[in-house]
Design a protein around this motif. Sequence first.
Motif, PDB file in Angstrom:
ATOM      1  N   GLU A 127       0.820  -0.984  -0.069  1.00 42.10           N
ATOM      2  CA  GLU A 127      -0.045   0.190  -0.103  1.00 42.10           C
ATOM      3  C   GLU A 127       0.928   1.164  -0.207  1.00 42.10           C
ATOM      4  O   GLU A 127       0.399   2.355  -0.776  1.00 42.10           O
ATOM      5  CB  GLU A 127      -0.991   0.037   1.266  1.00 42.10           C
ATOM      6  N   ALA A 128       2.062   1.203   0.741  1.00 38.86           N
ATOM      7  CA  ALA A 128       2.764   2.359   0.920  1.00 38.86           C
ATOM      8  C   ALA A 128       3.439   2.665  -0.347  1.00 38.86           C
ATOM      9  O   ALA A 128       3.606   3.699  -0.717  1.00 38.86           O
ATOM     10  CB  ALA A 128       3.978   2.084   1.913  1.00 38.86           C
ATOM     11  N   ALA A 129       3.724   1.570  -1.119  1.00 42.30           N
ATOM     12  CA  ALA A 129       4.738   1.756  -2.370  1.00 42.30           C
ATOM     13  C   ALA A 129       3.833   2.413  -3.488  1.00 42.30           C
ATOM     14  O   ALA A 129       4.030   2.886  -4.529  1.00 42.30           O
ATOM     15  CB  ALA A 129       5.206   0.520  -2.929  1.00 42.30           C
ATOM     16  N   ALA A 130       2.355   2.226  -3.115  1.00 36.87           N
ATOM     17  CA  ALA A 130       1.553   2.629  -4.362  1.00 36.87           C
ATOM     18  C   ALA A 130       1.363   4.295  -4.237  1.00 36.87           C
ATOM     19  O   ALA A 130       0.620   4.812  -5.261  1.00 36.87           O
ATOM     20  CB  ALA A 130       0.248   2.025  -3.997  1.00 36.87           C
ATOM     21  N   ILE A 294      -5.142  -0.052  -4.814  1.00 39.19           N
ATOM     22  CA  ILE A 294      -4.407  -0.929  -5.674  1.00 39.19           C
ATOM     23  C   ILE A 294      -5.451  -1.849  -6.456  1.00 39.19           C
ATOM     24  O   ILE A 294      -6.272  -2.423  -6.235  1.00 39.19           O
ATOM     25  CB  ILE A 294      -3.793  -1.730  -4.877  1.00 39.19           C
ATOM     26  N   ASP A 295      -5.152  -1.599  -7.774  1.00 40.76           N
ATOM     27  CA  ASP A 295      -5.571  -2.556  -8.853  1.00 40.76           C
ATOM     28  C   ASP A 295      -5.019  -4.092  -8.997  1.00 40.76           C
ATOM     29  O   ASP A 295      -5.907  -4.788  -8.610  1.00 40.76           O
ATOM     30  CB  ASP A 295      -5.744  -1.680 -10.372  1.00 40.76           C
ATOM     31  N   LYS A 318      -3.843   2.001  -8.423  1.00 42.02           N
ATOM     32  CA  LYS A 318      -2.249   1.522  -8.833  1.00 42.02           C
ATOM     33  C   LYS A 318      -2.165   0.267  -8.998  1.00 42.02           C
ATOM     34  O   LYS A 318      -2.694  -0.620  -8.619  1.00 42.02           O
ATOM     35  CB  LYS A 318      -1.545   1.845  -7.612  1.00 42.02           C
ATOM     36  N   VAL A 319      -0.881  -0.137  -9.720  1.00 38.34           N
ATOM     37  CA  VAL A 319      -0.362  -1.178 -10.052  1.00 38.34           C
ATOM     38  C   VAL A 319       0.790  -1.381  -9.279  1.00 38.34           C
ATOM     39  O   VAL A 319       1.880  -0.589  -9.361  1.00 38.34           O
ATOM     40  CB  VAL A 319      -0.040  -1.081 -11.619  1.00 38.34           C
ATOM     41  N   VAL A 320       0.726  -2.360  -8.631  1.00 41.50           N
ATOM     42  CA  VAL A 320       2.008  -2.437  -7.387  1.00 41.50           C
ATOM     43  C   VAL A 320       2.757  -3.920  -7.765  1.00 41.50           C
ATOM     44  O   VAL A 320       2.416  -4.659  -8.213  1.00 41.50           O
ATOM     45  CB  VAL A 320       1.408  -2.801  -6.045  1.00 41.50           C
ATOM     46  N   ILE A 321       4.168  -3.637  -7.395  1.00 42.10           N
ATOM     47  CA  ILE A 321       5.000  -5.049  -7.830  1.00 42.10           C
ATOM     48  C   ILE A 321       5.452  -5.157  -6.321  1.00 42.10           C
ATOM     49  O   ILE A 321       5.987  -4.578  -5.655  1.00 42.10           O
ATOM     50  CB  ILE A 321       6.245  -4.477  -8.633  1.00 42.10           C
TER      51      ILE A 321
END
Length: 323
Positions: A127-130, A294-295, A318-321
């Motif tokens: 979540e934070a990276a988004a 996050i999507d 957002k797209v997260v890795i």
Amino acid sequence: MKAIVYTRYGPPDVLQLIEVEKPTPKENEVLVEVHAASANAYDWHLLSADIFLVRLMGGGLLKPKNTILGADIAGRIEAVGRNIKQFRPGDEVFGDISACGNGGFAEYVSVTESALALKPDNLSFEEAAAVPMAAVTALQGLRDQGQIQPGQKVLINGASGGVGTFAVQIAKSFGAEVTAVCSTRNLDNARSLGADHVIDYTKEDFTQNGQQYDLILAVNGYHPISAYKRALTPKGIYVMAGGSTAQNFQAMLLGPLMSMSGDKKMGGVTGRPSQKDLVIIKEFLEAGKVVPVIDKRYPLSETAEALRYLGEGHAQGKVVITV
Ligand SMILES: NC(=O)c1ccc[n+]([C@@H]2O[C@H](COP(=O)([O-])OP(=O)(O)OC[C@H]3O[C@@H](n4cnc5c(N)ncnc54)[C@H](OP(=O)(O)O)[C@@H]3O)[C@@H](O)[C@H]2O)c1
């Protein structure tokens, strides 16, 4: 360490997962063990060099200068350089590292401490990276260029993607009356993020319905700049954050000229990484005023897939890795 590397511009197929040397932090750097990263249109532009300006603006003229993409990260500090004051090993952090040459699509990255802030306690690494680039751009567009005020009528065009989902929530946090423009399938999401009104762009053109707004943040899609101007109240402000290339150029070239007559202001925002603004966003997140949407999530090995999906232009948040 494992990293996603590219040595030539092109489609996501040029990205390779390979072993590279783990970075060593310099005196003014911290070494972050990356737990999650997120993809931005910014990564897509640096990957494909679809806008030639990317090459001239430091991306590398013939081939990429920095071979590991990834601006948004969240992770844990593993080591700190001698001059580091703000963080200690073990601290959980997040940030936009684009000013440090990127490198987030990897297991480790060394960056200056000013790119980072402590991760909000109530958010996972994913979540934070988004958050950083999209949220800080939305904040700077609304607050700095947009001069947002409580009670104002604010319209977000392109409210369902990375920047737009933050923009709706941040505008609400400033006490604005928010209209979100998105397609049919995203209307409920926009309402759940707090939008007071929603407009389905597949059915209605908001620049033609006679409504006027004190502030318009254009994040996605395209309308001629003259149409945006028509949809502003007499002292209204138009801020272009993204969208079609034509939309970008019109805001850059015509915006200043159009702002010279009358009281309406027409311009754009270029989001700049800012530790101060990241801390403001952290406070919004911890207060529950802003929630990352996050999507999709992809493992590091499928970063190419993640960017391909983002490049299609229909991400819902957002797209997260996950690293
Ligand atoms: N100025 C800066 O510093 C800065 C910083 C970050 C991003 N940007 C720019 O901002 C733009 C948006 O970034 P992002 O991360 O939000 O992108 P994104 O997540 O890829 O945006 C995807 C969203 O856009 C919506 N969309 C597509 N066409 C639309 C249209 N005609 N009208 C309204 N919505 C539409 C899509 O919804 P549907 O599928 O329902 O159409 C989807 O939800 C990009 O151009 C990016 O380069 C600028």
